[in-house]
Design a protein around this motif. Structure first.
Motif, short mmCIF file in Angstrom:
data_model
loop_
_atom_site.label_atom_id
_atom_site.label_comp_id
_atom_site.label_asym_id
_atom_site.label_seq_id
_atom_site.Cartn_x
_atom_site.Cartn_y
_atom_site.Cartn_z
N ARG A 21 0.85 -1.46 -0.14
CA ARG A 21 -0.06 0.10 -0.02
C ARG A 21 0.98 1.38 -0.33
NH1 ARG A 21 -4.87 -0.99 -0.71
NH2 ARG A 21 -5.46 1.50 0.00
N ILE A 22 0.38 2.37 -0.47
CA ILE A 22 0.76 3.65 -1.00
C ILE A 22 0.16 4.54 -0.42
CG2 ILE A 22 2.11 4.99 -2.75
CD1 ILE A 22 4.05 2.51 -2.00
N ALA A 23 1.00 5.01 0.78
CA ALA A 23 -0.53 6.68 0.52
C ALA A 23 0.34 8.27 -0.03
CB ALA A 23 -0.16 7.37 2.40
N PHE A 24 -0.28 8.54 -0.81
CA PHE A 24 -0.44 9.70 -1.11
C PHE A 24 -0.89 11.00 -0.34
CE2 PHE A 24 -0.70 13.15 -3.89
CZ PHE A 24 0.22 12.96 -5.76
N ILE A 25 -0.01 12.46 -0.40
CA ILE A 25 -0.43 13.26 0.82
C ILE A 25 -0.06 14.41 -0.36
CG2 ILE A 25 0.02 14.30 2.31
CD1 ILE A 25 0.02 12.61 4.18
N GLN A 26 -1.14 15.35 -0.43
CA GLN A 26 -0.76 16.25 -1.62
C GLN A 26 -2.47 17.67 -0.49
OE1 GLN A 26 -2.69 16.46 -4.99
NE2 GLN A 26 -3.29 18.27 -5.29
N ALA A 27 -1.16 18.99 -0.99
CA ALA A 27 -0.97 20.45 0.21
C ALA A 27 -2.16 20.67 -0.84
CB ALA A 27 0.04 21.16 0.02
N CYS A 28 -3.17 21.72 -0.55
CA CYS A 28 -3.97 22.19 -1.27
C CYS A 28 -4.17 23.73 -1.73
CB CYS A 28 -5.53 22.33 -0.91
SG CYS A 28 -6.30 20.25 -0.56
N TRP A 29 -2.98 23.51 -1.79
CA TRP A 29 -2.61 25.13 -1.79
C TRP A 29 -2.02 24.76 -3.35
CZ3 TRP A 29 -3.08 29.62 0.03
CH2 TRP A 29 -3.54 30.16 0.89
N HIS A 30 -2.03 25.87 -4.08
CA HIS A 30 -1.65 25.80 -5.87
C HIS A 30 -2.23 24.59 -6.21
CE1 HIS A 30 -0.15 29.57 -5.74
NE2 HIS A 30 0.28 29.07 -4.97
N GLN A 31 -3.18 24.14 -6.05
CA GLN A 31 -4.02 22.20 -5.99
C GLN A 31 -4.07 22.42 -7.28
OE1 GLN A 31 -7.86 21.04 -3.76
NE2 GLN A 31 -7.17 18.89 -4.87
N ASP A 54 -4.24 0.40 -4.80
CA ASP A 54 -3.00 0.53 -3.51
C ASP A 54 -3.36 1.58 -2.74
OD1 ASP A 54 -3.58 -2.52 -4.49
OD2 ASP A 54 -2.24 -2.37 -6.29
N ILE A 55 -3.40 2.22 -3.50
CA ILE A 55 -2.95 3.59 -3.22
C ILE A 55 -3.91 4.39 -2.13
CG2 ILE A 55 -1.73 5.99 -3.93
CD1 ILE A 55 -1.06 4.02 -6.53
N ASP A 56 -3.80 5.41 -1.28
CA ASP A 56 -4.24 5.87 -0.40
C ASP A 56 -4.33 7.53 -0.33
OD1 ASP A 56 -6.54 3.99 0.94
OD2 ASP A 56 -4.98 3.52 2.21
N PHE A 57 -5.50 8.10 -1.07
CA PHE A 57 -4.71 9.86 -1.16
C PHE A 57 -5.44 10.84 0.35
CE2 PHE A 57 -5.63 7.66 -5.08
CZ PHE A 57 -4.43 8.15 -5.70
N TYR A 58 -4.95 11.37 0.16
CA TYR A 58 -4.80 12.30 1.65
C TYR A 58 -4.98 13.75 1.07
CZ TYR A 58 -4.89 8.07 4.42
OH TYR A 58 -4.90 6.56 4.81
N GLU A 59 -5.20 14.84 1.41
CA GLU A 59 -5.70 16.02 1.73
C GLU A 59 -5.31 17.24 2.83
OE1 GLU A 59 -8.37 17.75 -1.00
OE2 GLU A 59 -7.79 16.63 -2.63
N VAL A 60 -3.68 17.62 2.89
CA VAL A 60 -3.81 18.40 4.01
C VAL A 60 -3.86 19.78 3.24
CG1 VAL A 60 -2.62 16.90 5.18
CG2 VAL A 60 -1.68 18.21 3.82
N PRO A 61 -4.94 21.00 4.02
CA PRO A 61 -4.29 22.47 4.08
C PRO A 61 -2.98 23.17 3.12
CG PRO A 61 -5.09 22.05 6.38
CD PRO A 61 -4.20 21.13 5.87
N GLY A 62 -1.58 23.01 3.78
CA GLY A 62 -0.65 23.76 3.39
C GLY A 62 0.22 22.71 2.58
N SER A 76 1.67 3.93 11.61
CA SER A 76 0.34 3.09 10.96
C SER A 76 0.85 1.96 10.40
CB SER A 76 -0.66 3.40 10.06
OG SER A 76 -0.41 3.57 8.92
N GLY A 77 2.07 1.43 10.31
CA GLY A 77 2.47 0.20 9.56
C GLY A 77 1.79 0.22 8.62
N LYS A 78 0.71 0.39 7.58
CA LYS A 78 -0.26 0.34 6.72
C LYS A 78 0.80 0.24 5.74
CE LYS A 78 -4.48 1.17 4.87
NZ LYS A 78 -5.55 2.19 5.37
N TYR A 79 1.29 1.04 5.34
CA TYR A 79 2.14 1.48 3.73
C TYR A 79 3.35 1.08 3.76
CZ TYR A 79 -1.96 3.94 4.27
OH TYR A 79 -3.74 4.85 4.37
N ALA A 80 3.47 0.57 2.65
CA ALA A 80 5.16 0.39 2.23
C ALA A 80 6.53 1.66 2.06
CB ALA A 80 5.51 -0.47 1.04
#
Length: 166
Positions: A21-31, A54-62, A76-80
């Motif tokens: 599993r892979i996590a992808f975190i993205q800031a929302c400024w200039h989205q 296989d990929i979880d997506f997360y957004e944060v403000p900046g 969490s141990g969930k992500y490679a």
């Protein structure tokens, strides 16, 4: 696909056990600009046999919020692997170089503390203006960065997995 890419092509097919599993975190400024990274990342990961599931997506403000979120996901141990994407610009109020240093140092600290690889597509251009020329340039540049970060993610996750079985 060249020999280098082939050597590191993902080999965790369904009959070989659970997928990483892979996590992808993205800031929302200039989205609108940073979304190009996510799109290219997804396309490249799919070409490397990852599925969207296989990929979880997360957004944060900046971008400043990214390191803590990354740390919580890594613990969490969930992500490679965890990928962070964002654009830090000089808004004239504070020094963007301090923010970028804090974010990158935070990402490095997380991977060293948790053993979960963290990949950065957090970019800090020296000068960014909202002109069409700059927006177009960085939209295109984030496509390149999305491909690069996906390949780095797959290669590193595979290398770490091979170390665990060695």
């Amino acid at each position: 696909m060249n020999a280098f890419d082939t050597q590191y092509a993902l080999s965790n097919k369904a009959d070989e056990g659970p997928r990483s599993r892979i996590a992808f975190i993205q800031a929302c400024w200039h989205q609108d600009i940073v979304d190009q990274c996510k799109t290219a990342f997804l396309e490249t990961m799919q070409s490397q046999d990852y599925a969207l599931d296989d990929i979880d997506f997360y957004e944060v403000p900046g971008v400043f919020e990214i390191p803590l979120h990354v740390k919580m996901l890594a613990q969490s141990g969930k992500y490679a692997g965890i990928v962070a994407a964002g654009l830090i610009v000089n808004g004239g109020i504070y020094r963007h170089d301090f923010v970028s240093t804090a974010v990158i140092n935070g990402l490095m600290q997380v991977q060293l503390e948790t053993g979960t690889p963290v990949f950065s597509a957090v970019l800090t251009p020296h000068n960014f203006h909202s002109s069409e020329e700059h927006v177009t340039f960085f939209r295109d540049h984030f496509v390149v960065k999305g491909v690069e970060v996906a390949k780095a993610c797959v290669q590193t996750v595979n290398k770490i997995a091979s170390l665990a079985t060695a």
